[in-house]
Structures are given as C-alpha cells and as structure tokens.
Enzyme design. Structure first.
Site, PDB file in Angstrom:
ATOM      1  CB  THR A  86      -0.934   0.007   1.224  1.00 38.52           C
ATOM      2  OG1 THR A  86      -0.140  -0.253   2.400  1.00 38.52           O
ATOM      3  CG2 THR A  86      -2.029  -1.026   1.122  1.00 38.52           C
ATOM      4  CB  THR A 124      -0.036  -0.153   6.712  1.00 35.67           C
ATOM      5  OG1 THR A 124       0.885  -0.942   7.474  1.00 35.67           O
ATOM      6  CG2 THR A 124      -0.330   1.144   7.436  1.00 35.67           C
ATOM      7  CE  LYS A 210       2.367  -0.926  10.691  1.00 33.56           C
ATOM      8  NZ  LYS A 210       3.534  -1.501  11.348  1.00 33.56           N
ATOM      9  CG  ASN A 225      18.202  11.587  13.759  1.00 38.09           C
ATOM     10  OD1 ASN A 225      19.021  11.003  14.449  1.00 38.09           O
ATOM     11  ND2 ASN A 225      17.559  11.006  12.765  1.00 38.09           N
ATOM     12  CG  PHE A 262      -6.502  21.917  27.726  1.00 35.99           C
ATOM     13  CD1 PHE A 262      -7.021  22.104  26.452  1.00 35.99           C
ATOM     14  CD2 PHE A 262      -6.262  23.037  28.511  1.00 35.99           C
ATOM     15  CE1 PHE A 262      -7.288  23.370  25.965  1.00 35.99           C
ATOM     16  CE2 PHE A 262      -6.543  24.315  28.038  1.00 35.99           C
ATOM     17  CZ  PHE A 262      -7.051  24.476  26.759  1.00 35.99           C
ATOM     18  CB  CYS A 268       9.112  24.110  33.100  1.00 32.93           C
ATOM     19  SG  CYS A 268       9.510  24.475  34.802  1.00 32.93           S
TER      20      CYS A 268
END
Ligand SMILES: NC(=O)c1ccc[n+]([C@@H]2O[C@H](COP(=O)([O-])OP(=O)(O)OC[C@H]3O[C@@H](n4cnc5c(N)ncnc54)[C@H](O)[C@@H]3O)[C@@H](O)[C@H]2O)c1
Length: 438
Positions: A86, A124, A210, A225, A262, A268
């Site tokens: 798919t 999927t 999924k 990354n 929410f 912070c």
C-alpha cells in the site's frame, strides 16, 4: 488451518514461512511469478535473516504451495491474510489500487463458496478502509453479507525488515480489529501462543494503532536526530544526552505525557522550548520538529475555544485555571489563554479553581494575576456552586475528584459540560457531555 496469503513481500513471505513452520498448510498468492517460483523452489523472495534456512525447510514439508489464481486460493483455504503493498501515491495519499483489485477478485471467489471465509487485512490501511471500502466491494462482488457469509478483520503487522522472523515470534502485542467472535477465535488459534498480549478492538481502532505506532517511531527518531544536531553545535555528546534521557523511565520512556488531554503550559515547558529554539537559531541549526510543538499546542487551545463557541451559549463557567490540576501556578496556563479568548469574544465568564483564589494566593501567582490578568482575578469565585448556577456551559480544565463529584451533583440538564481533561466515566452527570477531542 488452511491459509492463503496474498502478497509475498516482506510481510507475506515471512508470515508464509512462519505459519508453515508451525504446521499450517499455506497457499502463497502473488502477481509476480518470479516470487512464486522462488518459493516453489524453497528459496526466499526477500532478504531477511533466517529466511534462507526457513524457506528451504518448509518447502520440504509439503505444506507450502503457490499460485497466481486468487480464486483457487480462496476456495482451498478458510482464512486469507492480505499483505499486498500500500505505497504512497504522488499526492501523499495511500495507493490502494492493488488491494482494491484484489478485493474484487476475492469477492468473486466468495460467490461460489458454500462456507464462510475470513479475510484478515494485514497491509497498513488508512482508518476506515476495511469497513467503508473493502467490505462493500467484497459484498457487492460476492452477493454475500459480511458477518454472516464471511468475515473481515484487521490485524496490523509490527515486524521490522531485517529482524522480521524474530519480530514475528516476539511481537510487542497482537491486535485484532474485528466485529465478530469467529475471526477472533481463528486468529487466537494462529497467534495466541505468541509471548505477548492479545487485544481485540474495533476495526478502525486497529487500523489507527498501526499508523500511530509508525508515526511515533518516526517522531522518536526525529527527536533524537534534532537533539543530536543541536548537541553538535554546542559541543555536547548527543549519545550521552540521549542515553541519559532514555534512562528516565518515570517521565521519559513511560506512559507519562502520552494521554490525550488539554494543551501543556506552566512555567517550564513553553519557556524552555522557546529558549531551545532561540539557541538553535543563534547556531544556525534547523529544528523543524521542535519548532512545530508550540504552534501545535496553540492549535489545541483553539480547538477548545471552538468547542465552547460551537455550543452557542454565552455564559461560561470555567472549572480550573492553573496550568495543571493540583497547583496554583497560573504562568502560561492554557486555561488563562482560553479564558482571555472567551472574554474577548464577549462571553460572560466565571471561574472556579480549588487551588486559586485571589485572597489565598501568595507571591508570584498573586502578582501574576494582578499584573497580567486583573480582568480574570475579579471573575474567580471561592465556591463551585455559584459558578455552576450562573453558567450555561461548563468547561472542565482540572481533574480533581472532589470537584468532579460536585459538578456531577449540581450540573443541570440544560447545561453543556466540555471536558478538556478526560474526567473519565461521566455517568450521573445530568448535563450534556462534550469531550475536547474524544
Ligand atoms: N515491510 C515491513 O516491514 C512492513 C511492516 C508492517 C506492515 N507493512 C505493511 O504491509 C504491507 C506489505 O508490505 P511489504 O513490505 O511486505 O510489501 P512488498 O512491496 O514487499 O510486497 C507486496 C507484495 O504484494 C504483491 N501484490 C501486489 N498486488 C497483488 C495482488 N493483486 N495479488 C497478490 N499479490 C499482489 C506484490 O507483487 C509484492 O510481492 C504494506 O501495507 C506495508 O505498509 C510492512
């Protein structure tokens, strides 16, 4: 069990080998004759650790056969696993052409069948596809009824290329989205022995899980990354940083912060995110994922504003004002933003928060109200009852047990309760219940 497997790529070929290993009779179906020939010769159509040996072994068992004839495969099996590709279409949508064509063929095969057949979709698929797209095609081309003459269900596949046999044998969980007991029992007999939990859900929840898992994995990789890019610019070892981040199993690698609710706020997270982005800008480091967090948080607040305005009611009672339950800290509280926005729209507002009352507030929080939101200070009531009595819509922004019980006791039938924090079971609440996004 006699099982047909459609699509012999990574998912289909590994499933075929593992199910045959476990003693099932398996019919492999693919449109690619080269793949079928490889399997017929006891060879693997995909490069995967352990597949060469496993395919050679199961080929000699006599339990594996292959065909391009989808109809024959359905006739000779009681359950089908559909594992065709798919891929992405050019516009980013899911290209379902292979599975749509296949559904048509499977329906035609079903027409001549005198016993029920189970279709287990393992490709999927965007949520809703099985029930809204594939089931109607199967019903139309077979002239039969799902739930009576055949069953559809969705079982997401969680294996990773490179370690797929190991992942097949040790999945994180088995999830089956189904509307009937029969397919669940069949799949329990196929996968119930695996060392993991077996969860049964609605079909579209299984489809969604999924996507959610894959998106979460992509998010985690990108987070690590982006962090590494900033670390490099700052001369910090990114491996050490991420390793320590992962060692916190209370707040980081845990269920914490992963429940829908929410927007975040407080003294912070917003300020530290902003400082991180500023630092990155100074060092010419691009952090698009981090940069997307605050705008996304703002979108969540906008959703709450829209939900209140959609009720058409003008008298609002806000339950909760601090940035989270159990504190009186109002700095960067998303509920303060919500309150300001509703006042700006001309709605009348009253506020109750068990931790926030002007006369009780000390130091920084009192100063914050007096200097930043004096207009809200005057709307705060010491008790919940008058807030409920004088409102048409009640916005719940805190999850305090005692407060929720009071709300249930006093809210009226003509009122709407908008729940921003998932108060849980709301049986006993007389007002109309509306969840923020649930
Ligand atoms: N690769 C993975 O690690 C993985 C993991 C979990 C889920 N998935 C999902 O599983 C599905 C399959 O992934 P894959 O990587 O195995 O794909 P793949 O591209 O390796 O294999 C798909 C197979 O389907 C065959 N096919 C296409 N049309 C067909 C038809 N009408 N009848 C029979 N066979 C047909 C193709 O010839 C090909 O062999 C996808 O939806 C994918 O998103 C993949």
């Amino acid at each position: 069990m006699n099982i047909s497997i459609f699509g012999l790529g990574y998912v289909g070929a590994v499933s075929l080998a593992c199910l045959a290993r476990e003693g099932h009779r398996v019919i492999g179906v693919d449109v690619d004759p080269a793949k079928l020939q490889l399997i017929a010769d006891g060879k693997t159509p995909v490069v995967e650790e352990g597949m060469v040996e496993l395919m050679a072994k199961v080929a000699t068992s006599g339990r594996v056969s292959v065909t391009t004839d989808a109809e024959q495969a359905i006739r000779d099996s009681e359950l089908s696993l559909i594992c065709v590709g798919t891929p992405s279409a050019a516009n980013g949508s899911q290209d379902q052409s292979a599975i749509l064509r296949l559904a048509e063929q499977m329906g035609t095969a079903l027409r001549a069948l005198s016993r029920p057949h189970t279709f287990v979709f393992r490709s999927t698929l965007v949520p809703g596809t099985v029930e809204e797209v594939l089931r109607p095609i199967l019903e139309k081309s077979s002239g039969k009824k799902e739930g009576r003459d055949f069953f559809v269900c969705f079982q997401p596949e969680f294996l990773r290329e490179g370690s797929s046999i190991r992942d097949y044998d040790n999945p994180p969980f088995t999830i089956v989205g189904a509307n009937a007991e029969e397919p669940v029992l069949q799949l329990k007999s196929l996968f119930g022995h695996l060392p993991c939990d077996f969860h049964v859900t609605s079909i579209r929840a299984a489809e969604m899980v999924k996507y959610c898992c894959n998106n979460f994995h992509a998010l985690k990789i990108t987070f690590a990354n982006e962090t590494a890019r900033l670390c490099e610019a700052l001369g910090v070892d990114p491996f050490q940083v991420m390793d320590l981040v992962c060692r916190d199993t209370q707040l980081n690698i845990s269920k914490a912060y992963l429940k829908p609710g929410f927007a975040f706020g407080g003294s912070c997270l917003p300020k530290d995110l902003r400082a991180t982005l500023y630092l990155a800008k100074q060092r010419d480091v691009e952090l698009p994922m981090h940069a997307g967090i605050l705008p996304s948080n703002r979108t969540h607040i906008d959703r709450a504003i829209a939900k209140v305005l959609e009720t058409g009611k003008r008298r609002v009672g806000m339950i909760g004002l601090a940035f989270k339950t159990g504190t009186d800290d109002l700095r960067e509280s998303p509920l303060v933003l919500l309150a300001e926005h509703l006042i700006g729209k001309g709605l009348s507002l009253l506020v109750y928060d068990p931790e926030v009352h002007l006369s009780n507030l000390l130091g920084a929080n009192r100063k914050f109200i007096e200097s930043h939101v004096p207009h809200i200070g005057g709307l705060i009531r010491r008790d919940l009852e008058p807030v409920i009595a004088e409102s048409d819509v009640l916005v719940v922004g805190l999850n305090d047990k005692k407060t929720i019980e009071l709300l249930k006791r006093h809210a009226r039938k003509d009122q709407v309760v908008i729940d921003l924090v998932n108060i849980g079971a709301h049986g006993g609440l007389h007002a109309k219940y509306v969840g923020l996004c649930w």
